[in-house]
Enzyme design. Structure first.
Site, mmCIF file in Angstrom:
data_model
loop_
_atom_site.group_PDB
_atom_site.id
_atom_site.type_symbol
_atom_site.label_atom_id
_atom_site.label_comp_id
_atom_site.label_asym_id
_atom_site.label_seq_id
_atom_site.Cartn_x
_atom_site.Cartn_y
_atom_site.Cartn_z
ATOM 1 N N SER A 59 0.821 -1.215 0.000
ATOM 2 C CA SER A 59 0.000 0.000 0.000
ATOM 3 C C SER A 59 0.852 1.260 0.000
ATOM 4 C CB SER A 59 -0.931 0.021 1.216
ATOM 5 O OG SER A 59 -0.188 -0.015 2.419
ATOM 6 N N ASN A 88 -2.593 -1.853 13.373
ATOM 7 C CA ASN A 88 -4.047 -1.647 13.337
ATOM 8 C C ASN A 88 -4.439 -0.325 13.974
ATOM 9 O OD1 ASN A 88 -3.937 -4.187 12.295
ATOM 10 N ND2 ASN A 88 -5.169 -5.177 13.871
ATOM 11 N N THR A 136 -39.261 26.703 -11.577
ATOM 12 C CA THR A 136 -39.593 25.401 -11.008
ATOM 13 C C THR A 136 -39.931 24.490 -12.176
ATOM 14 O OG1 THR A 136 -41.958 25.886 -10.761
ATOM 15 C CG2 THR A 136 -40.528 26.420 -8.884
ATOM 16 N N HIS A 137 -39.521 23.220 -12.092
ATOM 17 C CA HIS A 137 -39.689 22.276 -13.204
ATOM 18 C C HIS A 137 -39.007 22.780 -14.470
ATOM 19 C CE1 HIS A 137 -42.784 20.286 -10.750
ATOM 20 N NE2 HIS A 137 -43.234 21.503 -10.494
ATOM 21 N N SER A 178 -13.121 24.779 -29.164
ATOM 22 C CA SER A 178 -13.331 23.520 -29.863
ATOM 23 C C SER A 178 -12.195 23.278 -30.849
ATOM 24 C CB SER A 178 -14.667 23.554 -30.626
ATOM 25 O OG SER A 178 -14.748 22.502 -31.562
ATOM 26 N N LYS A 215 -16.663 28.336 -31.030
ATOM 27 C CA LYS A 215 -17.119 27.833 -29.727
ATOM 28 C C LYS A 215 -16.372 28.467 -28.554
ATOM 29 C CE LYS A 215 -19.682 25.133 -28.816
ATOM 30 N NZ LYS A 215 -19.524 23.677 -28.761
ATOM 31 N N ASN A 249 -16.701 27.409 -24.543
ATOM 32 C CA ASN A 249 -17.382 26.461 -23.660
ATOM 33 C C ASN A 249 -17.063 26.689 -22.179
ATOM 34 O OD1 ASN A 249 -18.302 25.090 -26.001
ATOM 35 N ND2 ASN A 249 -16.384 23.950 -26.095
ATOM 36 N N GLU A 293 -18.743 22.246 -16.443
ATOM 37 C CA GLU A 293 -19.169 20.942 -16.950
ATOM 38 C C GLU A 293 -18.416 19.828 -16.234
ATOM 39 O OE1 GLU A 293 -19.433 20.557 -21.289
ATOM 40 O OE2 GLU A 293 -19.258 22.736 -21.397
ATOM 41 N N GLN A 345 -7.614 -1.903 4.147
ATOM 42 C CA GLN A 345 -6.537 -1.186 3.466
ATOM 43 C C GLN A 345 -7.086 -0.398 2.284
ATOM 44 O OE1 GLN A 345 -2.663 -3.178 2.668
ATOM 45 N NE2 GLN A 345 -3.141 -2.868 0.507
#
Length: 527
Positions: free
Chosen positions: A84, A171, A216-217, A338, A344, A346, A351, A383
């Site tokens: 590890s 431990n 809303t919605h 782009s 473009k 963006n 995102e 672990q």
């Protein structure tokens, strides 16, 4: 011939050619066909890796610190699979902190000499210096961060280092390190949350009085102040910070001294080590101390909720940056282009904030699944709790930082927003409130008011106009309750002015909210 044809159809090309190459002596590479040569070249990196691995394997192996009971060393495959150190070396600082506190306690309790303690502390300081200077060599055959540091300490100071593990197991050691690491990580995340809150409040202060459509919605609902919406994000983030603080308080108990699971018969002082490491107290049950991971589950759960909140901000701002909305314009410094479409621009950072929320949620699910079937006490499965936790913290910190950066580099398009406001009859609910207020005198129930306003909207649709464009005569045809004062409730600005309940989007209410947050976040409003 038939059997050869059948064999060639069933065997992949590169296996059949490898067989040819291995069974024939080829002295001249030019006698190998170009196709066979490409196949051979394709697998050369793999053979080089194997060759390198063989050279490593040929070196004599170091005896494990736990190897007294064993006659044979573990195989290379087992060693590679179980190590590890490739990820838990992140815990080095906290491992050294825990070892220093443990060594000091052992000396105070007479279990090691003060001279041995001083040698151990000096050696640990040197190891920490080497790690931070990039001079420390992490060894896979030493398995993990604990064994790497202890073995290096033995190389440095000799016999005193062999006494450090008195009354301690890996431990309880790893749980001590992990709790300390999570505690520090929580503090860093809370700081990043505060930074984003400050950015959002400043953005609100810079857009005083700007009214936007509330949804809303994803349908237009009522007019709201932009400041009110931005402060909604701030409130969510504040609860996120509160969850992390609650988690921090619960995880801040010390497992050191619980040993493997049953504690120890040696006269240790767990309260001393707990206090030295800044814990509230030692954990009361040694079995619970080494098997508990609910502090990590709670931590990753809090991170997942933060991620969901940030994803929702990301979704909103990505929509608002589109041509369809056009409410915000991100600066070039937080936008990308782009590879094929030259026009473009963006909002990629937000995102990715939306996308990376899946990683944080996935880290939580990984850990929940890991823990669900484990008997008490410690199991090696645990672990696997480190990597999802490290990933969750790294990801959520990045999401918070880039969200703050984005908030500092966007402009709200007042004209575009103002142009969009008339559509959707955003003042319809305020008109219903008007009728409710009149109902005290005319006895109109709210449901009747709702119906009247609904028919008013239908009339506007047929006339292709807004509610404020209806004549008083049109309105009185729907209800005699309407009077000249109705126009004080119509239009988005009048509608916003009428909100007065605590926590609402009214001008005075939002101004009070902004003052409170500016004071809480120590923002100078004058600047």
């Amino acid at each position: 011939m038939e059997s050869l044809r059948s064999s060639s159809l069933q065997t992949p090309f590169f296996f059949s050619q490898s067989t040819v190459l291995s069974n024939k002596s080829v002295s001249n590479p030019r006698t190998i066909s170009p196709l066979m040569h490409r196949a051979k070249s394709r697998f050369e990196p793999l053979r080089c890796t194997t060759s390198h691995s063989s050279e490593t394997e040929a070196k004599p192996k170091e005896t494990k610190l736990w190897g007294g009971r064993f006659e044979d060393s573990v195989t290379d495959i087992v060693e590679k699979f179980t190590e590890s150190i490739s990820f838990d070396k992140q815990l080095y600082k906290h491992d050294i902190m825990g070892s220093k506190a443990h060594a000091s306690m052992l000396a105070e309790q007479g279990l090691i000499s003060f001279s041995d303690r001083d040698s151990i502390l000096k050696g640990l300081d040197e190891i920490e210096r080497r790690i931070e200077a990039g001079e420390f060599v992490w060894r896979t055959d030493r398995e993990d961060v604990h064994m790497n540091i202890e073995a290096a300490l033995t190389d440095l100071v000799g016999e005193p280092a062999k006494k450090l593990h008195t009354a301690r197991s890996r431990n309880d050691q790893v749980l001590t390190d992990f709790r300390l690491w999570c505690r520090d990580a929580i503090d860093r995340i809370i700081s990043s949350i505060r930074h984003l809150q400050v950015a959002l409040v400043k953005l609100a202060l810079n857009n005083e009085g700007l009214i936007i459509p509330g949804y809303t919605h994803l349908q237009r609902a009522q007019p709201v102040l932009l400041q009110h919406l931005l402060l909604a994000y701030v409130e969510q983030l504040d609860r996120d910070a509160g969850r992390l603080l609650d988690c921090r308080a619960r995880l801040n108990f010390c497992p050191l001294g619980a040993c493997a699971l049953a504690g120890t018969g040696l006269p240790i002082d767990r309260f001393m080590t707990s206090e030295a490491l800044g814990f509230t107290a030692p954990m009361r049950n040694s079995i619970d101390a080494v098997s508990d991971r609910d502090f990590v589950l709670e931590f990753l759960s809090a991170n997942s909720i933060i991620a969901v909140h940030l994803s929702r901000i990301g979704e909103e701002w990505v929509l608002w940056a589109s041509e369809e909305f056009g409410f915000i314009t991100p600066s070039d410094s937080v936008s990308t282009g782009s590879s094929i479409m030259p026009q473009k621009k963006n909002p990629d950072p937000m995102e990715l904030v939306r996308g990376k929320s899946a990683r944080v949620i996935g880290d939580l699910v990984t850990l929940l699944t890991l823990c669900k079937g484990l008997p008490l006490a410690y199991n090696r499965d645990l672990q696997e709790d480190k990597e999802p936790t490290f990933d969750s913290v790294k990801t959520i910190t990045g999401m918070l930082e880039v969200s703050a950066e984005f908030a500092q580099n966007i402009t709200f398009n007042d004209k575009r927003i103002q142009k969009a406001l008339p559509a959707g009859y955003l003042d319809a609910t305020t008109l219903a409130d008007y009728l409710v207020k009149k109902a005290r005198y005319f006895g109109i129930p709210f449901r009747t008011s709702h119906d009247i306003v609904g028919r008013s909207v239908a009339l506007c649709v047929s006339k292709n106009c807004q509610l404020q464009d209806l004549s008083l005569e049109d309105m009185r045809n729907l209800s005699p309750v309407f009077d000249n004062d109705v126009y004080e409730f119509l239009g988005v600005e009048n509608a916003v002015k009428k909100f007065s309940s605590y926590g609402s989007t009214g001008f005075a209410c939002v101004a009070d909210q902004l003052d409170d947050w500016a004071a809480k976040l120590e923002i100078n409003k004058s600047t």
